[in-house]
Design a protein around this motif. Sequence first.
Motif, PDB file in Angstrom:
ATOM      1  N   THR A   1       0.834  -1.205   0.000  1.00  0.00           N
ATOM      2  CA  THR A   1       0.000   0.000   0.000  1.00  0.00           C
ATOM      3  C   THR A   1       0.867   1.252   0.000  1.00  0.00           C
ATOM      4  O   THR A   1       1.594   1.524   0.957  1.00  0.00           O
ATOM      5  CB  THR A   1      -0.920   0.012   1.226  1.00  0.00           C
ATOM      6  OG1 THR A   1      -1.669  -1.202   1.280  1.00  0.00           O
ATOM      7  CG2 THR A   1      -1.870   1.193   1.183  1.00  0.00           C
ATOM      8  N   THR A   2       0.792   2.030  -1.070  1.00  0.00           N
ATOM      9  CA  THR A   2       1.492   3.314  -1.123  1.00  0.00           C
ATOM     10  C   THR A   2       0.657   4.386  -0.422  1.00  0.00           C
ATOM     11  O   THR A   2      -0.495   4.156  -0.045  1.00  0.00           O
ATOM     12  CB  THR A   2       1.728   3.739  -2.579  1.00  0.00           C
ATOM     13  OG1 THR A   2       0.450   3.986  -3.195  1.00  0.00           O
ATOM     14  CG2 THR A   2       2.468   2.664  -3.359  1.00  0.00           C
ATOM     15  N   VAL A   3       1.244   5.555  -0.281  1.00  0.00           N
ATOM     16  CA  VAL A   3       0.519   6.668   0.348  1.00  0.00           C
ATOM     17  C   VAL A   3      -0.745   6.995  -0.449  1.00  0.00           C
ATOM     18  O   VAL A   3      -1.828   7.187   0.124  1.00  0.00           O
ATOM     19  CB  VAL A   3       1.437   7.899   0.468  1.00  0.00           C
ATOM     20  CG1 VAL A   3       0.633   9.138   0.861  1.00  0.00           C
ATOM     21  CG2 VAL A   3       2.540   7.632   1.497  1.00  0.00           C
ATOM     22  N   ASP A   4      -0.635   7.050  -1.765  1.00  0.00           N
ATOM     23  CA  ASP A   4      -1.809   7.350  -2.590  1.00  0.00           C
ATOM     24  C   ASP A   4      -2.854   6.230  -2.489  1.00  0.00           C
ATOM     25  O   ASP A   4      -4.061   6.493  -2.435  1.00  0.00           O
ATOM     26  CB  ASP A   4      -1.401   7.551  -4.048  1.00  0.00           C
ATOM     27  CG  ASP A   4      -0.682   8.870  -4.281  1.00  0.00           C
ATOM     28  OD1 ASP A   4      -0.815   9.773  -3.416  1.00  0.00           O
ATOM     29  OD2 ASP A   4       0.012   8.992  -5.298  1.00  0.00           O
TER      30      ASP A   4
ATOM     31  N   LEU B   1       4.180  -1.818   6.713  1.00  0.00           N
ATOM     32  CA  LEU B   1       5.226  -1.102   5.979  1.00  0.00           C
ATOM     33  C   LEU B   1       6.491  -1.947   6.036  1.00  0.00           C
ATOM     34  O   LEU B   1       7.055  -2.166   7.112  1.00  0.00           O
ATOM     35  CB  LEU B   1       5.488   0.275   6.602  1.00  0.00           C
ATOM     36  CG  LEU B   1       6.690   1.058   6.047  1.00  0.00           C
ATOM     37  CD1 LEU B   1       6.499   1.386   4.572  1.00  0.00           C
ATOM     38  CD2 LEU B   1       6.918   2.343   6.862  1.00  0.00           C
TER      39      LEU B   1
ATOM     40  N   GLU C   1       9.409  -3.588  -2.345  1.00  0.00           N
ATOM     41  CA  GLU C   1       8.602  -2.573  -1.653  1.00  0.00           C
ATOM     42  C   GLU C   1       9.256  -2.229  -0.328  1.00  0.00           C
ATOM     43  O   GLU C   1      10.059  -3.005   0.196  1.00  0.00           O
ATOM     44  CB  GLU C   1       7.188  -3.106  -1.387  1.00  0.00           C
ATOM     45  CG  GLU C   1       7.175  -4.381  -0.577  1.00  0.00           C
ATOM     46  CD  GLU C   1       5.868  -5.139  -0.654  1.00  0.00           C
ATOM     47  OE1 GLU C   1       5.617  -5.943   0.249  1.00  0.00           O
ATOM     48  OE2 GLU C   1       5.116  -4.947  -1.613  1.00  0.00           O
TER      49      GLU C   1
ATOM     50  N   ALA D   1       8.836   7.670   6.867  1.00  0.00           N
ATOM     51  CA  ALA D   1       7.879   6.910   6.064  1.00  0.00           C
ATOM     52  C   ALA D   1       6.626   6.578   6.863  1.00  0.00           C
ATOM     53  O   ALA D   1       5.511   6.605   6.331  1.00  0.00           O
ATOM     54  CB  ALA D   1       8.544   5.628   5.553  1.00  0.00           C
TER      55      ALA D   1
END
Length: 283
Positions: free
Chosen positions: A185-188, A216, A233, A245
């Motif tokens: 899962t990215t920030v966006d 993360l 990742e 992060a």
Amino acid sequence: MKQGVTTLGAVFRPQAPPERLRGVVRAAEESGLDQLWVWEDCFFESGIATAAAALAWTERLKVGVGLLPVPLRNVALTTMEAATLYRLFPDRALLALGHGVQDWMGQVGARVDSPVTLLREYVTAMRALLAGKRVTTDGRYVKLRDVALDWPPATVPPLIAGATGPRSLKLCGEVADGTLLTAATTVDMLRQARQLIDQGRAAAGRTDDHQVIVYLAAATGEGAAERVAADNEGVAGTAEDIAAAVRQLAEAGADTVVLQPTSDEPDPEGFVRFVGQEVRPLI
């Protein structure tokens, strides 16, 4: 916008043998870490067995199972195990339910045609059983006849569901009390997930709190960048790098961030101490 994350955790990955668990658990407890999460990945280690041991070896640490694959587990059995943990270790056990990896479910003959339908039926039945209700239901997958727990928990703990796809994320908002998101899962993607979860909550008329937990991938020390790159990742570097992060995820909507070591982490105990003693003070 969130200004920080209230909870920081770490993962004991089942690529480490079960006999390593106790040392990692003790390191988590002693380092002040908030949560330690274990997995029920096929065909490594049992999530319930490892969680029970970790809880028994500690006094304050919260232990999560992320996640229990519902096609693999009868809902009555999972609820019995959950209620036992909730009563033995009040307010310290966290359980997440999910579809499971479909290839693994196929290997054991448990793959279903509609994972979303199964998860909806499962969470609904489990919540009712944990609330002490007597349940009869004849769903597509979940079928119970006059089932009730003899030892339900004193209070119904939050039920967490794990998801990635849009339909499943909306379902999490509708029927669960929290959502667990993978380390991919990215920030966006996290911002989009929160929107989908909120759509599900609105459709169900829910206004209660909904916790979002995000894994993360992280590594520190010699070879950290190469190990993270091999996993495709995550973040590698110092405590400050990793804390930055974590803060980005918190600002995007994460209530809890759980740092996940690489599958070849050479020092699981040291990783947990690093998270608790060096990263946590920076959050």
